[in-house]
Scaffold this active site. Sequence first.
Site, PDB file in Angstrom:
ATOM      1  N   ASP A 194       0.853  -1.190   0.000  1.00  0.00           N
ATOM      2  CA  ASP A 194       0.000   0.000   0.000  1.00  0.00           C
ATOM      3  C   ASP A 194       0.887   1.238   0.000  1.00  0.00           C
ATOM      4  O   ASP A 194       2.118   1.132  -0.015  1.00  0.00           O
ATOM      5  CB  ASP A 194      -0.952   0.006   1.199  1.00  0.00           C
ATOM      6  CG  ASP A 194      -2.314   0.583   0.838  1.00  0.00           C
ATOM      7  OD1 ASP A 194      -2.350   1.749   0.381  1.00  0.00           O
ATOM      8  OD2 ASP A 194      -3.336  -0.109   0.997  1.00  0.00           O
ATOM      9  N   HIS A 265      -2.782   3.136  -4.890  1.00  0.00           N
ATOM     10  CA  HIS A 265      -2.134   2.739  -3.632  1.00  0.00           C
ATOM     11  C   HIS A 265      -0.713   2.239  -3.902  1.00  0.00           C
ATOM     12  O   HIS A 265      -0.284   1.205  -3.386  1.00  0.00           O
ATOM     13  CB  HIS A 265      -2.957   1.671  -2.915  1.00  0.00           C
ATOM     14  CG  HIS A 265      -4.220   2.206  -2.306  1.00  0.00           C
ATOM     15  ND1 HIS A 265      -4.208   3.052  -1.226  1.00  0.00           N
ATOM     16  CD2 HIS A 265      -5.516   2.037  -2.646  1.00  0.00           C
ATOM     17  CE1 HIS A 265      -5.462   3.373  -0.907  1.00  0.00           C
ATOM     18  NE2 HIS A 265      -6.275   2.772  -1.771  1.00  0.00           N
ATOM     19  N   GLU A 329      -9.693   2.701  -5.358  1.00  0.00           N
ATOM     20  CA  GLU A 329      -9.270   4.057  -5.010  1.00  0.00           C
ATOM     21  C   GLU A 329      -8.059   4.511  -5.830  1.00  0.00           C
ATOM     22  O   GLU A 329      -7.022   4.886  -5.299  1.00  0.00           O
ATOM     23  CB  GLU A 329      -8.961   4.142  -3.512  1.00  0.00           C
ATOM     24  CG  GLU A 329     -10.183   3.860  -2.644  1.00  0.00           C
ATOM     25  CD  GLU A 329      -9.879   3.888  -1.169  1.00  0.00           C
ATOM     26  OE1 GLU A 329     -10.773   4.292  -0.392  1.00  0.00           O
ATOM     27  OE2 GLU A 329      -8.768   3.506  -0.772  1.00  0.00           O
TER      28      GLU A 329
END
Length: 542
Positions: A194, A265, A329
Amino acid sequence: MKSFLLMVLCLVWFSNAGAQPNIIPKPTQMLVAKGEWTLGNKTKIGAPADDKWTKVAEILSGQISKASGYSLKTVKGKGNITFKISSDVTLGEEGYRLLVTPKGVTIQAQTAKGAFYGVQSLLQLLPAEIFSPAVVSNIKWTVPYVTIKDVPRYQYRGLMLDVCRHFMPLEFVKKYIDLIALHKQNQFHWHLTDDQGWRIEIKKYPELTAIGSKRKETMKGAYKDQKYDGTPYGGFYTQEEIKEVLKYAEERFINVIPEIEMPGHALAALAAYPKLGNNPDKIYQVGTKWGVFDDVFMPREETLKFLEDVLTEVIDLFPSKYIHVGGDECPKVQWKESRFAQDLIKKENLKDEHGLQSYVIKRIDKFITSKGRRMIGWDEILEGGLSPNATVMSWRGTEGGITAAKELHDVVMTPGDFVYLDHYQADEKTQPIAFPSFTNLAETYSYDPTPKELSAEEAKHILGVQGNVWTEYMKTPAYVEYMVFPRAIAIAETGWTSADQKDFADFSKRLEMHKKRLDYLGVNYFGAPGNDKFEYVWPAKK
């Protein structure tokens, strides 16, 4: 077979005579008779002459011996506790029968995996002290006379752990796997990369851990406060350590799904290898705050080759059918501003930046499929068109899962409102800091993973349910346990027990006994005595 049916009839006769055992998840069928069988020092455990079945017998023997001090022998064939291979096809891969009579205990299953789940129920039929890490004296180790037939509702029953925001030591990962196994879940989703840290060794790209596993500081307190601790932070798992975890999980019939985030990410990877981003001359830093960053992978061939190289090592390590690629995302800001990205959109005749994300995911799906595996990702992978072999994890509510299932894609349901275990579970004023949302035990338990909007054929594509554990605010294993349990136990029952048998009042009653088991296992669950083992001031707010 005749003796088994006779015993079933006897148990039906006495089914109202004994107190109902406190087994979690609740079995499919269970009948209780008067009386109990007593386990002793001379008890023998019999198992088929098969390595996997023998290992299950040894796991049972080891737990009993640890708590009782008895030196139980494991033998081939019949014992006082006997494992038998069943020909009952209705048990499937994971179902079992458990019969306790005056003659002893019989666990029948088609597979060693089913037998292992029978062991979890047998342990829960014994006094809670059976989970003690040390010998407990003056205990009569009795098991009530019961007959159980137990088959799970869903094939996928999982729990996820994010080790990127806060790294978790190897021993805790094993404990987490033990708790997954105890509750008859079969999937451990390991979130390994991440923005805030790259936690898996990749030999071809050593800078991923040399640089990407470390951040200069970490947010402290609430996100809105924007405060930092000024302390360097890091950690990663070597491939040898990962192999150790995988072996441990395999012995407990748990599949470990690795997650390598893309195309968003990606900040920790970009800090290590800037050429993979939009601006190769930029000095990227591993993320020190929570949230979503605009810095994402730029889908050049060089970047895609990097991702394939990483996934090759991951696939070589992990035997999992599923390889998780994140896909969530991913801001499109840099792609909108990039001449390269815009030219690629035109070249590939893509509609827009969402189509470009789909282009990346489809390329990766093709690669993963070529390796004999299946790609799984968060529901954003639906955007721009779903890749043909993809399985979807529906986290932004249930809509993504419904859409995917209607397109006949497999789905794991993980909606934030019900199964996100980083949410507050009680009054915020009394709790350590958490993600600013609320999901208590009753709400988690109330969730039904199969949406009513689906037809019977579409519903077959709902593989199951998973609890998600994001560790932005969970700095320690004790903090993770506090946030995860007992809500994860409610998720486990949802995954195993049919909807018409679920009852929150009954679950709560069984849970009170189950908490005693968790006490012996050293689990720092919500509501446990002395569960204030956190770095933050307790309570969080005055």
